[in-house]
Write a protein that holds these residues in place. Structure first.
Motif, PDB file in Angstrom:
ATOM      1  N   ASP A  31     -37.563 -55.819  -4.219  1.00  0.00           N
ATOM      2  CA  ASP A  31     -38.398 -56.150  -3.068  1.00  0.00           C
ATOM      3  C   ASP A  31     -38.398 -55.078  -1.987  1.00  0.00           C
ATOM      4  N   ASP A  32     -37.263 -54.416  -1.783  1.00  0.00           N
ATOM      5  CA  ASP A  32     -37.183 -53.344  -0.793  1.00  0.00           C
ATOM      6  C   ASP A  32     -37.517 -52.015  -1.470  1.00  0.00           C
ATOM      7  N   LYS A  33     -38.068 -51.081  -0.691  1.00  0.00           N
ATOM      8  CA  LYS A  33     -38.492 -49.810  -1.282  1.00  0.00           C
ATOM      9  C   LYS A  33     -38.097 -48.666  -0.350  1.00  0.00           C
ATOM     10  N   ALA A  34     -37.647 -47.588  -0.958  1.00  0.00           N
ATOM     11  CA  ALA A  34     -37.311 -46.390  -0.187  1.00  0.00           C
ATOM     12  C   ALA A  34     -37.594 -45.170  -1.049  1.00  0.00           C
ATOM     13  N   ASP A  35     -38.256 -44.197  -0.472  1.00  0.00           N
ATOM     14  CA  ASP A  35     -38.516 -42.966  -1.211  1.00  0.00           C
ATOM     15  C   ASP A  35     -38.635 -41.798  -0.240  1.00  0.00           C
ATOM     16  N   ILE A  36     -38.438 -40.615  -0.788  1.00  0.00           N
ATOM     17  CA  ILE A  36     -38.616 -39.371  -0.039  1.00  0.00           C
ATOM     18  C   ILE A  36     -39.527 -38.469  -0.858  1.00  0.00           C
ATOM     19  N   LYS A  37     -40.614 -38.045  -0.246  1.00  0.00           N
ATOM     20  CA  LYS A  37     -41.504 -37.068  -0.873  1.00  0.00           C
ATOM     21  C   LYS A  37     -41.261 -35.722  -0.190  1.00  0.00           C
ATOM     22  N   THR A  38     -40.962 -34.706  -0.986  1.00  0.00           N
ATOM     23  CA  THR A  38     -40.562 -33.403  -0.450  1.00  0.00           C
ATOM     24  C   THR A  38     -41.472 -32.313  -0.994  1.00  0.00           C
ATOM     25  N   ASP A  39     -41.997 -31.516  -0.095  1.00  0.00           N
ATOM     26  CA  ASP A  39     -42.764 -30.320  -0.459  1.00  0.00           C
ATOM     27  C   ASP A  39     -41.971 -29.107   0.004  1.00  0.00           C
ATOM     28  N   VAL A  40     -41.721 -28.196  -0.907  1.00  0.00           N
ATOM     29  CA  VAL A  40     -40.939 -27.001  -0.603  1.00  0.00           C
ATOM     30  C   VAL A  40     -41.709 -25.773  -1.055  1.00  0.00           C
ATOM     31  N   ALA A  41     -41.759 -24.781  -0.191  1.00  0.00           N
ATOM     32  CA  ALA A  41     -42.380 -23.504  -0.538  1.00  0.00           C
ATOM     33  C   ALA A  41     -41.431 -22.386  -0.139  1.00  0.00           C
ATOM     34  N   GLY A  42     -41.308 -21.404  -1.008  1.00  0.00           N
ATOM     35  CA  GLY A  42     -40.466 -20.251  -0.721  1.00  0.00           C
ATOM     36  C   GLY A  42     -41.208 -18.959  -1.024  1.00  0.00           C
ATOM     37  N   LEU A  43     -40.974 -17.968  -0.198  1.00  0.00           N
ATOM     38  CA  LEU A  43     -41.608 -16.665  -0.403  1.00  0.00           C
ATOM     39  C   LEU A  43     -40.565 -15.581  -0.186  1.00  0.00           C
ATOM     40  N   ARG A  44     -40.516 -14.624  -1.080  1.00  0.00           N
ATOM     41  CA  ARG A  44     -39.674 -13.447  -0.957  1.00  0.00           C
ATOM     42  C   ARG A  44     -40.535 -12.225  -1.280  1.00  0.00           C
ATOM     43  N   THR A  45     -40.551 -11.260  -0.386  1.00  0.00           N
ATOM     44  CA  THR A  45     -41.328 -10.049  -0.656  1.00  0.00           C
ATOM     45  C   THR A  45     -40.592  -8.840  -0.113  1.00  0.00           C
ATOM     46  N   PHE A  46     -40.796  -7.713  -0.742  1.00  0.00           N
ATOM     47  CA  PHE A  46     -40.131  -6.491  -0.283  1.00  0.00           C
ATOM     48  C   PHE A  46     -41.065  -5.301  -0.452  1.00  0.00           C
ATOM     49  N   LEU A  47     -40.759  -4.280   0.312  1.00  0.00           N
ATOM     50  CA  LEU A  47     -41.452  -2.997   0.218  1.00  0.00           C
ATOM     51  C   LEU A  47     -40.379  -1.921   0.328  1.00  0.00           C
ATOM     52  N   ALA A  48     -40.232  -1.105  -0.721  1.00  0.00           N
ATOM     53  CA  ALA A  48     -39.159  -0.111  -0.769  1.00  0.00           C
ATOM     54  C   ALA A  48     -39.749   1.286  -0.876  1.00  0.00           C
ATOM     55  N   PHE A  49     -39.210   2.204  -0.058  1.00  0.00           N
ATOM     56  CA  PHE A  49     -39.617   3.596  -0.068  1.00  0.00           C
ATOM     57  C   PHE A  49     -38.400   4.449  -0.413  1.00  0.00           C
ATOM     58  N   GLY A  50     -38.600   5.455  -1.266  1.00  0.00           N
ATOM     59  CA  GLY A  50     -37.526   6.363  -1.609  1.00  0.00           C
ATOM     60  C   GLY A  50     -37.409   6.550  -3.099  1.00  0.00           C
ATOM     61  N   SER A  51     -36.557   7.522  -3.481  1.00  0.00           N
ATOM     62  CA  SER A  51     -36.448   7.852  -4.893  1.00  0.00           C
ATOM     63  C   SER A  51     -35.085   8.464  -5.182  1.00  0.00           C
ATOM     64  N   ASP A  52     -34.632   8.283  -6.424  1.00  0.00           N
ATOM     65  CA  ASP A  52     -33.423   8.933  -6.912  1.00  0.00           C
ATOM     66  C   ASP A  52     -33.766  10.171  -7.743  1.00  0.00           C
ATOM     67  N   SER A  53     -35.028  10.506  -7.772  1.00  0.00           N
ATOM     68  CA  SER A  53     -35.470  11.624  -8.595  1.00  0.00           C
ATOM     69  C   SER A  53     -35.123  12.953  -7.928  1.00  0.00           C
ATOM     70  N   GLU A  54     -34.857  13.968  -8.765  1.00  0.00           N
ATOM     71  CA  GLU A  54     -34.589  15.313  -8.260  1.00  0.00           C
ATOM     72  C   GLU A  54     -35.827  15.866  -7.538  1.00  0.00           C
ATOM     73  N   ASP A  55     -36.994  15.344  -7.877  1.00  0.00           N
ATOM     74  CA  ASP A  55     -38.214  15.811  -7.231  1.00  0.00           C
ATOM     75  C   ASP A  55     -38.232  15.503  -5.737  1.00  0.00           C
ATOM     76  N   ALA A  56     -37.383  14.554  -5.321  1.00  0.00           N
ATOM     77  CA  ALA A  56     -37.359  14.181  -3.908  1.00  0.00           C
ATOM     78  C   ALA A  56     -36.646  15.205  -3.044  1.00  0.00           C
ATOM     79  N   GLY A  57     -35.949  16.165  -3.683  1.00  0.00           N
ATOM     80  CA  GLY A  57     -35.263  17.201  -2.914  1.00  0.00           C
ATOM     81  C   GLY A  57     -34.192  16.643  -2.007  1.00  0.00           C
ATOM     82  N   TRP A  58     -34.218  17.087  -0.717  1.00  0.00           N
ATOM     83  CA  TRP A  58     -33.181  16.635   0.220  1.00  0.00           C
ATOM     84  C   TRP A  58     -33.220  15.136   0.474  1.00  0.00           C
ATOM     85  N   ALA A  59     -34.353  14.513   0.174  1.00  0.00           N
ATOM     86  CA  ALA A  59     -34.482  13.072   0.408  1.00  0.00           C
ATOM     87  C   ALA A  59     -34.028  12.238  -0.783  1.00  0.00           C
ATOM     88  N   LYS A  60     -33.488  12.894  -1.810  1.00  0.00           N
ATOM     89  CA  LYS A  60     -33.017  12.152  -2.973  1.00  0.00           C
ATOM     90  C   LYS A  60     -31.955  11.132  -2.547  1.00  0.00           C
TER      91      LYS A  60
END
Length: 1015
Positions: A432-461
């Motif tokens: 006769d009694d009722k209980a509920d939970i409705k849950t909406d979840v959203a997640g976002l992860r984003t990245f932007l990376a600059f740089g290199s390990d390449s020898e072509d990068a010279g001093w910025a390697k």
């Protein structure tokens, strides 16, 4: 396969096993090598099968750690990796329940059996008293503020548990209680792969029920309780007391309506000659309330689809998931929809970017009653007397059917009421009694990376700049309805409450790293800035006098409640890390982080936390080179300091403790109207000096891998001291307040952890692996306040020099053989408070003032035993967990041995009770509503062994699948929470960390079958 540049055959690969076919007869020998594997030279024959062994000297395990990755053998801190294969074995709806037994130093509760609910976790002891002890969860590099039940375990690639300061200090205050890093699955280069996994399962109660008396035994004990009351409280003789007890039995138990023995009346059910229930009494019904509220085969099914692939530059992973799980309690369950997309791309040689998006929608149906309220079915159904039927009975004891021929629930609302359960039925409450939970979840992860390990990068390697942004959004909509026909709100025409809880948080960090190698020197530097913002919004409203069948507020005529508030929290951080190693032999790391928290006043807002660590790979030394049986041997040490700002407060609306975001401020709740004006009262005292709780962590460890990885051993010692704890400073109650928030005292946790594992048997067709993990924790409160060196809450004491939450209660001295009274050890005190004149007494009031310290819940040793076998295409995995030592105060058991109300029932152990002068027993005479005080009589040994999971699988041979275009197919079956062996049936020794029990949803045992297809 190539021999000196010439193709000689075809190679197939499956899980490290390589098969070479179609080899020319001219080839004699073959050298086989693979990245991370030791090379082998073999003689060539037709259809050669080769098993390559792992070369731990060449390639170490790469772990995800704070703001990056690290090789396990080079890591200076304490961390454990849990791969997705371990999680996939468990049919769980919340990932926290998959962590138990997977690593050392991690204690978990069993968690509620309510589908979707989480388990509680502490890492390396109890880091605080009033502040949070929960670890920080990090998902794909960003601290997670969503809902753990929203994460599909099938989407997880691995989990890393960071346990000490060197591992977690870079997360500063938020990582003070350890860090659990969750890495979701990413796309892999290659052709597109599609995977489908489905499971179906059936759940039942995993915890044995308390062993309760049957109908005749209940009537016998009730009679004795009444008789004993007349004898010992009213001075009756035995014969007169027996007659009066028989005469009163019907009135106490609810009249003949509830007499199941239709061949006797209540007045004649007791044989006056023996004082026993008539031997030929026959019951007309015998219905179990526990059986009525539970499902033995609650069905669950889960399905996951994932797509994975990519090119050298762009990789992707998409997944969809669906879970539908019925609870073992009727009309409870959990349903979840999941979607995830992870995309990473290399824009050019010096720029990368990625986007991870997750969405989840879930509905949880639950029972909305907790604690010892009669409406809580776990209370009423377990401890309602067995004479009371679930369904209405006639005078003949048979079911009374309604006009449609259906059985009718007995609400006890006839002319004669059931004691303690008037107008209530546990089954009816769930329907006769009722209980509920409705849950909406959203997640976002984003990245932007600059740089290199390449020898072509010279001093910025090696120079890289990474910008990370993460967003977590959660919206919870809760409905709680109490019906208008029976129970708590019937007179008010029912009650409908609606709650909305909205949480939004985001993290933005900027990381600048530089890594270079110069001959034998390897350097890695990191500096960063991070900002975290969190907002919580709460809204509730309720009405009485509803319209039947419409679960909306609009038709209700009487406003019951309306409330709303919001909370904000901010943390800004600056941090840096320095890693150095010489020749992959000597490693050093240091980190520092400064956090500013909005929880504290601006003059005390900032805290600086740091760590240093070192690791010596002894196996790389020259003097070790001849010991070829040792693959890796390393010793490490680290120390650091972290902070904690997460003070907790009790919230009645949430039914528990929640974060306090304004702990230093004087607060004035404006919820007390002054006639028609706004009114308020002071709710909390201001303390501008309130600041960070601090924790210093020392870790010393050793790791070894031997016999080509066949044997792996690790051992660690930790010492964790918490200072400036966030506690309530006591005040004189005449001030109107008992305490205010302050930094008080210190506490220490120390312990050892070990893991011993390896391959006991390893042949071409058969492999047997076994791992034993063990951990200890010793806790000691070092200092509180000069005014109050002890905090007493209920049966627990927090006292200087003792473990946190030490039991503090009367001490049982057995049973008086002459009277059957409960005896206690009691004492007097001199003017200085010292105990004098200790003796035995039946005076319960004296015993209530003569308390003893009686141990704690903290175990002496806890851990797991994990073994797995594989034979050809069959695999078998078994996980067992154990805990040795510690105690639990089982208040449920106590309540069934010292029954306070007629109509509640007894545990079978009560049958050992004292019955007449001269009886020697440990159970006192039966009384109903007797006078007792809480004693160590109901402290139960908390030791247990649990079989957590057994999984058997079979992988169909690849050659059978070629024509169908399938890569692999695996079928499997498992049983989760198979058995628990403990000292008391019915008690859950893993209910919580304090050592209590409660009327709560029992854990589940689940049998499941499933299959996984990879296309």
């Amino acid at each position: 396969m190539l021999v000196k540049g010439t193709t000689v055959g075809t190679v197939t690969d499956m899980d490290g096993k390589f098969t070479l076919s179609n080899v020319p007869s001219s080839a004699k020998t073959l050298v086989v090598s693979f990245i991370g594997m030791a090379s082998q030279e073999v003689s060539i024959k037709q259809n050669v099968s080769i098993i390559l062994k792992s070369d731990t000297k060449v390639l170490g395990e790469v772990m995800v750690v704070a703001y990056g990755t690290a090789k396990k053998e080079s890591f200076t801190g304490s961390a454990s990796v849990i791969n997705n294969k371990k999680l996939e074995l468990r049919p769980i709806s919340n990932v926290t329940k998959g962590l138990e037994g997977q690593t050392t130093g991690l204690l978990t509760t069993s968690g509620s059996g309510q589908p979707g609910e989480a388990a509680k976790i502490v890492i390396r002891g109890y880091g605080s008293i009033n502040a949070s002890q929960d670890p920080l969860y990090v998902v794909d590099g960003i601290p997670f503020s969503g809902d753990m039940s929203s994460i599909n375990p099938a989407d997880i690639e691995s989990m890393t548990v960071l346990k000490d300061a060197s591992a977690g200090a870079l997360y500063g205050a938020r990582g003070a209680n350890g860090v659990i890093m969750i890495t979701t699955k990413q796309g892999k280069e290659g052709k597109t792969k599609v995977s489908w996994r489905s499971t179906a399962g059936w759940s039942s109660r995993s915890l044995k029920a308390y062993d309760m008396v049957d109908q005749k035994e209940f009537v016998q004990l009730t009679y004795e309780g009444l008789r004993n009351g007349y004898i010992f409280d009213n001075g009756y003789n035995w014969e007169a007391a027996g007659r009066q007890a028989s005469a009163d039995l019907g009135g106490v138990l609810g009249g003949e309506q509830y007499n199941p023995f239709k061949n006797y009346t209540w007045g004649t059910i007791i044989d006056p000659a023996t004082g026993r229930v008539q031997g030929d009494a026959t019951s007309a019904w015998n219905e179990s309330w526990m059986d009525a509220i539970q499902r033995d085969n609650a069905f669950r099914h889960e399905h996951q689809l994932s797509v994975n692939g990519g090119t050298e530059k762009t990789k992707y992973m998409f997944s969809l998931g669906y879970l539908n799980e019925d609870g073992i309690l009727i009309n409870t369950g959990f349903q979840r929809y999941n979607a995830r997309a992870n995309i990473n791309t290399e824009v050019n040689k010096w720029m990368k970017t990625g986007l991870n998006v997750s969405l989840s929608n879930s509905t949880q149906n639950f029972s909305d009653y907790e604690g010892s309220s009669n409406s809580n079915v776990w209370y009423s159904a377990q401890f309602m007397a067995p004479i009371y039927p679930v369904y209405i009975k006639g005078e003949d004891g048979k079911d009374v059917l309604d006009a449609d021929g259906n059985r009718q629930l007995d609400y006890g609302d006839g002319s004669v009421q059931r004691p303690q359960y008037s107008d209530f039925n546990p089954v009816g409450g769930l329907v006769d009694d009722k209980a509920d939970i409705k849950t909406d979840v959203a997640g976002l992860r984003t990245f932007l990376a600059f740089g290199s390990d390449s020898e072509d990068a010279g001093w910025a390697k090696g120079i890289k700049l990474t910008l990370n942004f993460g967003l977590d959004y959660r919206n919870k909509s809760q409905k709680s309805y109490m019906n208008m026909h029976h129970g708590n709100q019937a007179a008010a025409g029912g009650l409908l409450m609606k709650y909305n809880r909205r949480t939004q948080s985001y993290t933005f960090n900027q990381l600048l790293t530089w890594g270079r190698s110069f001959n034998f020197h390897n350097i890695d530097l990191l500096v960063g800035h991070e900002f975290y913002a969190y907002k919580y919004e709460f809204l509730s409203a309720g009405k009485n006098n509803l319209v039947d069948g419409i679960l909306e507020l609009r038709p209700g005529t009487n406003l019951y409640n309306a409330d709303s508030y919001s909370e904000d929290y901010r943390v800004e951080s600056f941090f840096g890390r320095f890693n150095y190693n010489f020749n992959e032999k000597y490693y050093f790391s240091a980190s520092i982080r400064t956090d500013g928290s909005s929880r504290f006043q601006k003059d005390n807002r900032w805290g600086t936390f740091w760590s240093v660590g070192a690791n010596w790979r002894i196996s790389q030394e020259k003097f070790m080179q001849n010991l070829t049986w040792i693959s890796n041997l390393s010793a490490k040490i680290s120390y650091g300091e972290q902070g904690n700002d997460n003070l907790l407060r009790y919230d009645s609306l949430e039914g528990g403790y929640v974060p306090d975001y304004y702990p230093w401020q004087g607060l004035y709740p404006l919820e007390y109207p002054n006639a028609n004006q706004v009114g308020g009262l002071i709710g909390a005292l201001e303390n501008k000096k309130l600041s960070w709780e601090k924790s210093g962590n020392l870790n010393v460890g050793i790791e070894a891998s031997m016999f080509d990885g066949r044997l792996n051993v690790s051992a660690e010692y930790y010492n964790r001291k918490t200072t400036d704890m966030l506690l309530g400073y006591p005040k004189a109650t005449s001030s109107g307040f008992s305490e205010y928030n302050a930094n008080i005292g210190s506490m220490r946790n120390t312990g050892f952890e070990f893991s011993l594992g390896g391959s006991l048997i390893k042949t071409t067709d058969f492999i047997w692996n076994l791992t034993w993990m063990g951990s200890t924790v010793t806790n000691k409160v070092l200092k509180l306040t000069g005014e109050s060196p002890e905090i007493i809450k209920g049966v627990f004491s927090i006292k200087e020099g003792m473990p946190i939450n030490t039991y503090y209660m009367a001490k049982s001295a057995g049973v008086d053989p002459a009277t059957g009274a409960q005896l206690y050890w009691v004492y007097d005190k001199d003017d200085n408070g010292n105990i004098t004149n200790e003796y035995i007494s039946s005076d319960y009031q004296k015993a209530a003032n003569s308390k003893y310290y009686s141990g704690s819940r903290i175990p002496d040793l806890y851990g797991s035993i994990n073994t797995d076998f594989s034979y050809k295409n069959f695999d078998l995995s078994i996980l067992g967990t154990y805990s040795i030592g510690g105690k639990v105060y089982d208040s449920l058991y106590a309540g069934s041995m010292e029954v306070m109300y007629a109509g509640n029932t007894w545990n079978k152990h009560a049958l050992r009770r004292w019955q007449q002068p001269g009886d020697i027993t440990d159970v006192p005479r039966i009384q109903i509503g007797g006078s007792y005080t809480t004693s160590d009589r109901f402290l139960v040994d908390a030791s247990y062994f649990a079989i957590k999971n057994i999984t058997l699988g079979y992988t169909i041979p690849k050659q059978w699948l070629k024509k169908a275009g399938l890569e692999s197919v695996r079928i499997f079956g498992s049983v989760d929470n198979l058995a628990l062996f403990s000292h008391l049936d019915g008690m859950d020794p893993q209910y919580n960390f304090k050592g209590e029990t409660d009327y709560s949803y029992a854990p589940n045992k689940t049998y499941s079958v499933g299959f996984e297809i990879n296309f």
